[in-house]
Design a protein around this motif. Sequence first.
Motif, PDB file in Angstrom:
ATOM      1  N   ASP A  94       1.026  -1.384   0.279  1.00 37.35           N
ATOM      2  CA  ASP A  94       0.234  -0.214  -0.067  1.00 37.35           C
ATOM      3  C   ASP A  94       1.165   1.302  -0.004  1.00 37.35           C
ATOM      4  O   ASP A  94       2.185   0.684   0.621  1.00 37.35           O
ATOM      5  N   PRO A  95       0.656   2.396  -0.158  1.00 38.47           N
ATOM      6  CA  PRO A  95       1.242   3.436  -0.255  1.00 38.47           C
ATOM      7  C   PRO A  95       2.182   3.828   0.830  1.00 38.47           C
ATOM      8  O   PRO A  95       3.667   3.976   0.502  1.00 38.47           O
ATOM      9  N   ILE A  96       1.894   3.881   1.931  1.00 40.79           N
ATOM     10  CA  ILE A  96       2.804   3.887   3.716  1.00 40.79           C
ATOM     11  C   ILE A  96       3.518   2.887   3.422  1.00 40.79           C
ATOM     12  O   ILE A  96       5.751   3.440   3.844  1.00 40.79           O
ATOM     13  N   TYR A  99       6.342   3.814   0.810  1.00 37.21           N
ATOM     14  CA  TYR A  99       7.231   4.792   1.073  1.00 37.21           C
ATOM     15  C   TYR A  99       8.094   4.365   2.530  1.00 37.21           C
ATOM     16  O   TYR A  99       9.720   4.500   2.246  1.00 37.21           O
ATOM     17  N   SER A 100       7.941   3.840   2.878  1.00 36.01           N
ATOM     18  CA  SER A 100       8.657   2.679   4.364  1.00 36.01           C
ATOM     19  C   SER A 100      10.103   2.176   3.688  1.00 36.01           C
ATOM     20  O   SER A 100      10.762   2.089   3.938  1.00 36.01           O
TER      21      SER A 100
END
Length: 280
Positions: A94-96, A99-100
């Motif tokens: 997912d998006p986060i 990013y992580s």
Amino acid sequence: METGTFRGFEVALHDPGIGLITFNQPDRLNGMTQGMKRDLVEVLTEAQMDDAVRVLVLTGSGKAFSAGDDISGRPLDGSTGKQLVPDIGRGHADPIGTYSALRAISQRLNTTVRDLDKLTIAAINGFAIQTGMSLALSCDFRIASEDARIGSGTLRFGLMPDEGGQYLLVQLLGVAKAMDFLMRNRIVTGREALELGLVHEAVPSGRLLDRALELARELAEGPQVAMRMLKRSIYNAAETSFAGALDDIAAKTAVTDHHPDAREGIAAFREKRKARFNGG
């Protein structure tokens, strides 16, 4: 620094203190997995803390330096290669998660290279695309084979140069040329990269590793403490004011002026001989 065969790469140590990291998955153009990146970070950290290592050379086997991330899903060839860090979740669900994963794994490889005090050389033997390009640009010196192929290419897939390539290109080329390079999906040869200023030298492919090791020996024989501090001051100068750069170099000079290497350098000059720096 531990030597041997690891996940996706091999590590050897040559005199005088040259660490050679060779990506060893030529059948997949040395595409990188997250596990391989984390193991590389571990090896680089070991090199930073090992007084026996003065300079690092990174190169690839076969037709590629590294052609980017390995998205095949296949396990790495040579599964007997030692795993240095445990597997963790890959993120990107997912998006986060994306990013992580970028911040903690992919981008960390390039920041680890750039944050090393010891000098690094990328010997770009072939394709250096996306991950491979940003890793090469993170190194302090870049020597390419004349027929190497260097670029980002991410927009071809509707993706971004998400490992820092845009920043590194702006540093080396300036905004206008970086815009052209990325937006037009340019992939250039080693000779063209030299003309652009992306690499320091372009040599025939058969000479690449010899030339990289020759440069590594030259750098390894220099005054290591002063060179490592100067490296940091150069990168600091690119991102600070003139006043800040002056203060930074003065603080570091207060250390290097009183180091044994400085006394040896002065003595060698007076005695008309080559300096023998101890690198301690």
